[in-house]
Design an enzyme around this catalytic site. Structure first.
Site, PDB file in Angstrom:
ATOM      1  N   GLN A  10       0.840  -1.209   0.000  1.00  0.00           N
ATOM      2  CA  GLN A  10       0.000   0.000   0.000  1.00  0.00           C
ATOM      3  C   GLN A  10       0.871   1.254   0.000  1.00  0.00           C
ATOM      4  O   GLN A  10       0.662   2.159  -0.806  1.00  0.00           O
ATOM      5  CB  GLN A  10      -0.912   0.008   1.247  1.00  0.00           C
ATOM      6  N   TYR A 139       2.826  -7.649  15.527  1.00  0.00           N
ATOM      7  CA  TYR A 139       3.245  -6.582  14.610  1.00  0.00           C
ATOM      8  C   TYR A 139       3.813  -5.410  15.420  1.00  0.00           C
ATOM      9  O   TYR A 139       4.904  -4.918  15.157  1.00  0.00           O
ATOM     10  CB  TYR A 139       2.035  -6.118  13.794  1.00  0.00           C
ATOM     11  N   LYS A 143       7.612  -4.008  15.654  1.00  0.00           N
ATOM     12  CA  LYS A 143       7.937  -2.611  15.306  1.00  0.00           C
ATOM     13  C   LYS A 143       8.658  -1.934  16.480  1.00  0.00           C
ATOM     14  O   LYS A 143       9.582  -1.142  16.274  1.00  0.00           O
ATOM     15  CB  LYS A 143       6.671  -1.838  14.927  1.00  0.00           C
ATOM     16  N   ILE A 169      -3.118   4.453   7.270  1.00  0.00           N
ATOM     17  CA  ILE A 169      -2.988   5.237   6.043  1.00  0.00           C
ATOM     18  C   ILE A 169      -4.128   4.934   5.075  1.00  0.00           C
ATOM     19  O   ILE A 169      -4.457   3.771   4.826  1.00  0.00           O
ATOM     20  CB  ILE A 169      -1.618   4.976   5.383  1.00  0.00           C
TER      21      ILE A 169
HETATM   22  C1  VAH Z   1      -2.131  -1.852  10.434  1.00  0.00           C
HETATM   23  N1  VAH Z   1      -2.160  -0.151   8.669  1.00  0.00           N
HETATM   24  O1  VAH Z   1      -3.316  -1.656  10.562  1.00  0.00           O
HETATM   25  C2  VAH Z   1      -1.320  -0.808   9.672  1.00  0.00           C
HETATM   26  C3  VAH Z   1      -0.802   0.247  10.605  1.00  0.00           C
HETATM   27  C4  VAH Z   1      -1.365   1.849  12.450  1.00  0.00           C
HETATM   28  C5  VAH Z   1      -1.879   0.778  11.544  1.00  0.00           C
HETATM   29  O2  VAH Z   1       0.297  -0.190  11.317  1.00  0.00           O
HETATM   30  O3  VAH Z   1      -1.590  -2.821  10.903  1.00  0.00           O
END
Ligand code: VAH
Length: 311
Positions: A10, A139, A143, A169
Site C-alpha cells: 500500500q 506486529y 515494530k 494510512i
Molecule cells: C495496520 N495499517 O493496521 C497498519 C498500521 C497503524 C496501523 O500499522 O496494521
C-alpha cells in the site's frame, strides 16, 4: 540509485511513484517478493525476498544504492494469524538490511514504524514521543523491537536510518494488506461500489489516520531533512487526524447522502484497535523537520470519493 523493498504494498507502491518522480525513473529500483501486476515501460523491477540476504547483497552491489526504503512487512491483523512468520519477516528483513547497509556503507535508510508500538498502558490521548510502550500485537512488538534496533545501529555504526510511526494510512490506488485500520479504506471502496459498508470496528473506535499523500510527503521531507536537525533515532510520532468510524461515515454522507453504515460485532481486529492510541502528539516532527499536515478528514473524504468515482 534508490531501492525500495516491498514496492508492491500500500505504501511501497505510492512511494515508488513519488521517488521515480523525484529522482528519475532510471535511478529507482522497485523490488518485492513477486512481480507487480503491471510494470510500466522503463520501470526497473527486481524480484527479491528480504529474508534472502545473499539476494539482497547481490542487488545492493549491482545497483550501489545511496538510499534504501524497507517497506516489506506483515501488518497487524495478518500478523495475529501467523505470528512466527510476522516476527521472522519484520525482524530478519530489517536485520538483513541493517547489516548489509553497515557492510556496504549505504548512506541512508528509511524504515516505517507504526502507532502499533503503543499498547494498553500507553497514554491514549495526545500520545507523546516518549511513554510506556507495551504493544500486545506481534506486529507492534516487532515494530517496537525494530525501533530499538534502528536506534542501536545509528548509535553503534553511525547508520543514517530514519523512521516514522505511521498512523493508519488511507489511499485509493493500492488496497492495504491485512491491517486493522483497513476499514478506513474499505469504507470508501464500498461506499462507491455498494452505497453501504459493514464496519469491523465499533462506531466509537477513534484511531489516528492519515491520507497517503501526507504520508508520502512526510517520508520524503524526513529523508531530506539535515541529519544534524534530527533528535529522534528510533521513530518519529506523526499525528495525522483522529476520527471514529461514525465520524468518517458522517463525512461520507455529506457527499453520498444515501450511504448506509452498519457495524459487525466480535471482529478480532477490535481488540488490536482498542490497544492503540486515539490520538498522537507529533511535536518532535514539527520541531525537528517542520512537519505540517495538509489533509483533514473533510479533504481526505472528498479526495477519496473523487478518485474512486473516476478510477
Ligand atoms: C495496520 N495499517 O493496521 C497498519 C498500521 C497503524 C496501523 O500499522 O496494521
Amino acid at each position: 540509485t534508490i531501492i525500495i523493498l516491498g514496492s508492491n504494498g500500500q505504501i511501497g507502491s505510492e512511494l515508488t511513484v513519488a521517488l521515480r518522480k523525484k529522482f528519475g525513473q532510471k535511478n529507482v529500483i522497485a523490488s518485492d517478493i513477486r512481480e507487480p501486476q503491471s510494470i510500466e515501460e522503463g520501470d526497473i523491477f527486481e524480484v527479491a525476498n528480504v529474508l534472502d540476504k545473499n539476494r539482497l547483497k547481490d542487488l545492493f552491489i549491482k545497483y550501489k544504492p545511496t538510499q534504501i526504503y524497507l517497506l516489506a512487512a506483515m501488518l497487524s491483523a495478518t500478523g495475529e494469524q501467523y505470528p512466527q512468520k510476522a516476527w521472522d519477516l519484520n525482524m530478519n528483513g530489517l536485520l538483513n538490511v541493517l547489516d548489509l547497509a553497515v557492510e556496504l556503507g549505504i548512506k541512508k535508510i528509511f524504515w516505517p514504524s507504526s502507532i502499533a508500538v503503543f499498547g494498553p498502558h500507553s497514554p491514549k490521548i495526545d500520545t507523546p514521543q516518549y511513554c510506556i510502550m507495551d504493544p500486545n500485537s506481534i506486529y507492534g512488538i516487532s515494530k517496537l523491537a525494530g525501533e530499538r534496533l534502528v536506534e542501536y545501529y545509528h548509535a553503534k555504526y553511525g547508520l543514517d536510518i530514519r523512521s516514522i510511526r505511521y498512523p493508519g494510512i488511507i489511499s485509493w490506488k493500492t488496497a492495504p494488506g491485512g491491517g486493522t485500520t483497513d476499514y478506513a479504506v474499505h469504507i470508501f471502496f464500498d461506499a462507491i461500489a455498494k452505497g453501504k459498508y459493514e464496519c469491523f470496528l465499533s462506531a466509537d473506535t477513534a484511531l489516528p489516520m492519515m491520507y497517503m499523500d501526507d504520508a508520502i510527503r512526510a517520508t520524503l521531507e524526513l529523508m531530506d531533512a539535515p541529519a544534524q536537525n534530527l533528535t529522534i533515532h528510533s521513530s518519529y510520532n506523526l499525528a495525522g487526524i483522529s476520527f471514529t468510524p461514525a465520524e468518517i461515515a458522517q463525512e461520507i454522507k455529506k457527499i453520498l447522502p444515501n450511504f448506509e453504515m452498519s457495524y459487525a460485532e466480535g471482529d478480532p481486529r477490535q481488540a488490536i484497535a482498542d490497544s492503540w492510541p486515539k490520538s498522537i502528539n507529533d511535536e518532535y516532527a514539527q520541531k525537528d523537520w517542520n512537519w505540517k499536515l495538509a489533509y483533514n478528514l473533510e479533504d481526505l473524504t472528498k479526495e477519496m470519493l473523487k478518485n474512486l468515482k473516476n478510477n
